[in-house]
Design an enzyme around this catalytic site. Structure first.
Site, short mmCIF file in Angstrom:
data_model
loop_
_atom_site.label_atom_id
_atom_site.label_comp_id
_atom_site.label_asym_id
_atom_site.label_seq_id
_atom_site.Cartn_x
_atom_site.Cartn_y
_atom_site.Cartn_z
N GLU A 1 0.89 -1.02 0.13
CA GLU A 1 0.06 0.10 0.15
C GLU A 1 0.84 1.35 0.06
OE1 GLU A 1 -3.04 -0.45 -0.64
OE2 GLU A 1 -3.35 -2.70 0.00
N CYS B 1 -2.35 9.28 2.64
CA CYS B 1 -1.97 8.67 1.34
C CYS B 1 -3.13 9.13 0.36
CB CYS B 1 -1.55 7.21 1.25
SG CYS B 1 -2.70 6.17 2.26
#
Length: 471
Positions: free
Chosen positions: A216, A250
């Site tokens: 990720e 993010c």
């Protein structure tokens, strides 16, 4: 402790968990749900200490943001998992071709073994515990490696885990040199959340053990506001997501594409929205610190670089710069941007929003597709044709229409990146499947026609093959 000693210490925990997995086998549905219930109880018991630890590591972190993104997200993930776990664990029927009937085909999901999880600093509790919940639900044993930047958070994670699990079930490791040693362990699956640069290193190390990875990573997530969408409404949604955790998210919007006829209006509403959400910035308890001086200095340089190259910098709280030396970056809008500016070349990871004017949606799509594939994409429009065009013509890990961030908290949607923004998916059933071995099983019936296809091959075989594939 030298590198070899660190690795040996971690290998001891890994082998302890591996032996326990072999000895006791997959945990029952009841034991998995009981573990999740105990975990929920401890999270709620220590929620204030979790918030204090995270705030201490940040220098200041909004208590309300921590409640929403660290505590609430973990609790709802536990609830969702417990509700559907029985269904997830059941073997799933699959269609069988007519010539194999009345045989049956099923997928059996079994735990992989020992899973490694490396979590980042920006959401240090939730991005550690969330993947662990998925791994536990699938019946695995887990070794957690919290971010070394967040020592106080790591301590409270270890405290909670030690009260719920034995070391041979879930262990927490930390300390100098642990990162490099951790990724060398022969995990049955390794999940890493963090930068693309380190993600490549993790993948290289994992390949030595043929360890499958879920990465990720980051990504410059764009937001597109179509001309038909109310600008004021878009502004509040975009800035809510952008300024949450001071932009250290993010999947926050990295830059905004605004129609050239609406840029001034967007800026006007943005200034009003920032002042309404944060009446002050630097001394506001709801506004989070930048995590480190290094990150703070880098964000300041991005602003100065853009300004020196002709951009206009808009900071509604600019007057506060002389009132505080806290490690906070003011909410910042940048217009008149150009590709040469550093702020347009990298993931910002801060409360800075560059605005890019456009004439045609197709120009926006072309710009997005000529860059690395983002972790998220946001589109504001009520026109279904525009939505379909953007979703069909762009590739991103996930997307959200007419809002930001909220696709992340949908338990039944897979979350993950694509290309440089990552690989693999988790959340809900997708996390259960990521940390499971999907074993295909065919059950032959007492009566079947496949015996006709065995040697010696004669007239019956020819007749059957002629029927299957033609003469």
């Amino acid at each position: 402790m030298n590198t070899n000693n660190v690795y040996d210490s971690l290998k001891e925990i890994f082998e302890e968990q591996s032996l326990a997995f072999l000895k006791y086998g997959p945990p029952t549905l009841g034991s998995r749900k009981n573990a999740l219930t105990r975990l929920e109880e401890e999270i709620l018991l220590y929620k204030n200490e979790i918030a204090q630890a995270i705030s201490s590591d940040f220098g200041h972190r909004s208590y309300h943001e921590t409640l929403m993104t660290e505590i609430f997200v973990c609790i709802k993930t536990i609830h969702h998992t417990k509700k559907y776990l029985k269904k997830w664990m059941k073997p799933r029927r699959r269609p069988v071709p007519w010539y194999c009937r009345p045989g049956k085909a099923k997928i059996h999901y079994q735990p992989l073994g020992v899973v490694g999880i490396m979590s980042p600093w920006n959401y240090p509790f939730q991005l550690c515990i969330g993947p662990m919940i998925a791994a536990i639900s699938a019946g695995n044993r887990v070794i957690l490696k919290p971010s070394g930047r967040m020592p106080e958070t790591g301590k409270i994670i270890e405290k909670i885990i030690s009260k719920v699990f034995e070391r041979n079930e879930v262990a927490v490791v930390s300390g100098s040199g642990v990162n490099d040693a951790f990724i060398q362990l022969p995990f049955n699956h390794l999940l890493y959340t963090g930068s693309t640069r380190i993600g490549k290193k993790v993948m290289r190390a994992a390949s030595e053990n043929l360890t499958p990875v879920t990465l990720e990573l980051g990504g410059c997530s764009p937001v597109i506001v179509a001309k038909d969408f109310p600008v004021q409404k878009a502004v509040y949604s975009i800035l809510t997501g952008k300024l949450f955790n001071a932009g250290q998210t993010c999947i926050s919007a990295n830059h905004a594409f605004i129609h050239e006829s609406q840029v001034d209006q967007f800026v006007e509403y943005a200034v009003k929205a920032i002042k309404k959400m944060y009446s002050t910035a630097l001394d506001n308890a709801d506004y989070t610190n930048i995590v480190s001086k290094e990150r703070y200095d880098n964000l300041r340089l991005l602003i100065e670089d853009a300004k020196s190259k002709g951009a206009k910098i808009i900071q509604p709280h600019e007057q506060e710069l002389l009132q505080s030396n806290k490690r906070k970056i003011l909410p910042t809008i940048i217009i008149n941007t150009t590709p040469e500016m550093q702020v347009m070349k990298e993931e910002i990871f801060g409360p800075i929003l560059p605005v890019i004017s456009y004439d045609s949606i197709y120009d926006v799509i072309e710009k997005i597709e000529h860059n690395q594939r983002p972790l998220a994409l946001y589109c504001f429009t009520y026109d279904q044709e525009t939505i379909d065009t953007i979703l069909r013509s762009t590739t991103s890990g996930g997307a959200c229409i007419n809002d930001t961030l909220l696709h992340f908290i949908q338990d039944d949607l897979p979350f993950g990146g694509v290309g440089h923004s990552g690989m693999g998916r988790y959340h809900g059933i997708h996390g259960f499947e990521t940390f499971s071995n999907a074993k295909g099983v065919f059950y032959q019936s007492k009566v079947n026609i496949m015996g006709a296809l065995r040697p010696p091959y004669g007239r019956l075989f020819k007749t059957v093959m002629d029927f299957f594939i033609g003469k």
